[in-house]
Design a protein around this motif. Structure first.
Motif, PDB file in Angstrom:
ATOM      1  N   PRO A 399     -44.573  32.985 -73.791  1.00  0.00           N
ATOM      2  CA  PRO A 399     -44.502  33.787 -74.831  1.00  0.00           C
ATOM      3  C   PRO A 399     -43.316  33.585 -75.659  1.00  0.00           C
ATOM      4  CG  PRO A 399     -45.067  35.113 -73.135  1.00  0.00           C
ATOM      5  CD  PRO A 399     -44.947  33.628 -72.457  1.00  0.00           C
ATOM      6  N   GLY A 400     -42.172  32.815 -74.986  1.00  0.00           N
ATOM      7  CA  GLY A 400     -40.911  32.528 -75.651  1.00  0.00           C
ATOM      8  C   GLY A 400     -41.242  31.630 -76.724  1.00  0.00           C
ATOM      9  N   TYR A 401     -42.149  30.847 -76.809  1.00  0.00           N
ATOM     10  CA  TYR A 401     -42.597  30.244 -77.717  1.00  0.00           C
ATOM     11  C   TYR A 401     -43.171  30.588 -79.018  1.00  0.00           C
ATOM     12  CZ  TYR A 401     -42.045  25.861 -74.884  1.00  0.00           C
ATOM     13  OH  TYR A 401     -41.854  24.906 -73.763  1.00  0.00           O
ATOM     14  N   ALA A 402     -43.430  31.868 -79.025  1.00  0.00           N
ATOM     15  CA  ALA A 402     -43.886  32.715 -80.044  1.00  0.00           C
ATOM     16  C   ALA A 402     -43.146  33.927 -80.449  1.00  0.00           C
ATOM     17  CB  ALA A 402     -45.381  33.103 -79.638  1.00  0.00           C
ATOM     18  N   GLU A 403     -41.828  33.991 -79.930  1.00  0.00           N
ATOM     19  CA  GLU A 403     -41.096  35.516 -79.920  1.00  0.00           C
ATOM     20  C   GLU A 403     -40.629  35.426 -81.495  1.00  0.00           C
ATOM     21  OE1 GLU A 403     -37.890  35.418 -77.504  1.00  0.00           O
ATOM     22  OE2 GLU A 403     -36.967  33.483 -78.114  1.00  0.00           O
ATOM     23  N   ASP A 404     -40.574  34.431 -82.532  1.00  0.00           N
ATOM     24  CA  ASP A 404     -40.055  34.606 -83.751  1.00  0.00           C
ATOM     25  C   ASP A 404     -41.180  34.638 -84.726  1.00  0.00           C
ATOM     26  OD1 ASP A 404     -40.674  31.954 -83.280  1.00  0.00           O
ATOM     27  OD2 ASP A 404     -39.226  31.185 -84.470  1.00  0.00           O
ATOM     28  N   TRP A 405     -42.468  34.401 -84.457  1.00  0.00           N
ATOM     29  CA  TRP A 405     -43.348  34.449 -85.425  1.00  0.00           C
ATOM     30  C   TRP A 405     -44.732  35.220 -85.070  1.00  0.00           C
ATOM     31  CZ3 TRP A 405     -48.032  32.627 -83.914  1.00  0.00           C
ATOM     32  CH2 TRP A 405     -48.079  31.794 -82.858  1.00  0.00           C
TER      33      TRP A 405
END
Length: 475
Positions: A399-405
């Protein structure tokens, strides 16, 4: 200076430049058709917000001076039109200085886009296109023979792409050293293609041969690029064959195609012309002095910048796909230092019911490229770049790869945002937006031969856990 040009590489340069212009065209079209939902004024990661916090010196871009969706669209479509013109031969129909200006404009246009693209443009092939595009500025046109020094700089670029990728694998996941990585890679790669299922189902001894051949192609063959002909052409041919193998086995945007483009710099044009029964090229007039001085200066510049990628390749803590300057020049490359053993996919669903119960009916959103419906055959999209689909693969890893979008993505699904929905293959709520959206994590694997015959499915999936609890549309 008689040594300055190499007339024997006229055909190699011609094909290289035309193919590079086509890759530019794909890149600009991808930007023009996807930017509104990704980085537009109402996008998930808006450019205006980005340029408020990131100074011009860190991310040189025209959009620091002005941004609007209309201006960005005009910028990207200008790049597409100029790319198409160059691919059709416009740069060979004008004087040398004008041709160089065309290539320089393409580079500036795309650099401005990449430097505000944020997560959506964080892929190695963006830097590879920019570095290749910069060198193409100095490759000349039909008014002069190809400059030897630029051809060598292009070979140096191919070497860094291939050897860097080979080193990152050899130093990384143990499965590369015991030749078992391709037991998993075809199934777990970011975006499988229509033949990936068949590649995955090859006998395991063939997977080991594939892996060993990859090591030879990336760790040994690149040195042949610097040897006399015909060895350099043979080395280039082997690299091109391995890239075409990757094209057939998966979707990696334009990574493989741009690598093929740069590798053409090592192919003997006269030999290729003889092979295809084309007329031989007569040596052109000598290059202008100002052009020779400029090429010499660029060569010194590139060699000076090469210190950082060389140091990185020699380091035990090698990093991959990294730019050492904001202009994406003389970068370091590499891919798949580690290989996933399992494939996880984030499946996004919505419902139009006001209250969530155990009987609530959830409908799945369909993506264009990433696996979803198990019965849908994987599609071939490369060299087209489906940016959202690629980042959804990363979201399945962590989930860290998607936290900004991902949060902004869900918000736009809850309002049926037209620009966002255009990035998807299927919207299950074409009329009224959903009241809730959720995401669940599934384990995906390719079906076996028997399962494929019995069910017609390409994938088998198993629910593992909730990834995002139901989110409600704001009142």
């Amino acid at each position: 200076m008689e040594w300055f040009t190499a007339s024997g590489y006229w055909l190699s340069r011609l094909v290289l430049q035309r193919m590079l212009a086509v890759v530019y065209l794909v890149a600009f079209l991808s930007a023009a058709t996807q930017f509104r939902a990704l980085i537009g004024e109402r996008g998930m990661l808006p450019v205006p917000r980005f340029v408020r916090y990131v100074p011009l010196r860190r991310a040189p871009s025209v959009f620091h001076l002005h941004y609007s969706d209309r201006f960005f669209a005009a910028w990207a479509w200008t790049g597409a039109l100029l790319s198409a013109a160059v691919a059709a031969g416009a740069a060979d129909a004008v004087p040398l200085g004008a041709a160089m200006a065309m290539w320089a404009v393409l580079w500036v246009l795309y650099l401005s886009i990449v430097n505000v693209g944020q997560t959506w443009y964080s892929f190695g092939w963006e830097s590879l296109l920019l570095e290749t595009g910069f060198l193409a500025v100095f490759l000349g046109n039909a008014r002069t023979d190809p400059p030897v020094l630029v051809l060598w700089l292009l070979r140096w670029l191919v070497f860094r792409v291939e050897f860097g990728a080979g080193l990152i694998k050899w130093r990384g996941d143990p499965c590369w050293r015991d030749l078992t990585c391709l037991y998993y890679h075809h199934e777990t790669q970011p975006m499988p293609g229509p033949l990936s299922w068949f590649f995955h189902r090859l006998p395991r001894p063939l997977h080991r041969v594939e892996t060993a051949a990859n090591h030879v192609a990336q760790l040994i063959v690149p040195f042949g690029l610097f040897l006399p002909q015909p060895v350099a052409s043979v080395a280039a041919g082997l690299i091109i064959v391995t890239q075409l193998w990757l094209v057939a086995s998966g979707n990696f945007a334009w990574l493989n195609w741009i690598t093929i483009v740069v590798t053409l710099s090592a192919v003997d044009g006269n030999a290729a012309a003889d092979l295809f029964s084309l007329p031989r090229h007569s040596p052109g007039p000598g290059a202008p002095v100002w052009y020779e001085i400029l090429v010499l200066a660029v060569t010194v510049f590139v060699l000076a910048l090469s210190w950082w990628p060389v140091r990185n390749m020699l380091s035990r803590h090698q990093r991959m796909n990294m730019s050492f300057n904001p202009y994406h020049l003389v970068n370091t490359y590499g891919a798949f230092g580690s290989v996933n053993r399992r494939r996880h996919e984030v499946v996004v669903e919505g419902t139009d019911e006001e209250h969530i119960t155990r009987e609530t009916v959830w409908k799945e959103y369909g993506f264009k490229g990433k696996p979803g419906d198990p019965r849908r055959v994987p599609r071939q999209f490369a060299p087209w770049h489906l940016r959202l689909d690629w980042l959804m693969w990363f979201a399945g890893i962590s989930p860290g790869y998607a936290e900004d979008w991902f949060g902004p993505f869900v918000e736009r699904l809850l309002t049926n945002d037209p620009a966002t929905l255009r990035l998807l293959r299927h919207n299950p709520f074409p009329g009224t937006p959903p009241t809730h959206v959720r995401a669940r994590l599934y384990r995906y694997r390719f079906t076996t031969w028997q399962e494929r015959r019995e069910t017609g499915a390409w994938w088998h999936r198993t629910l593992e856990r909730e990834w995002l609890p139901p989110v409600r549309r704001a009142p």
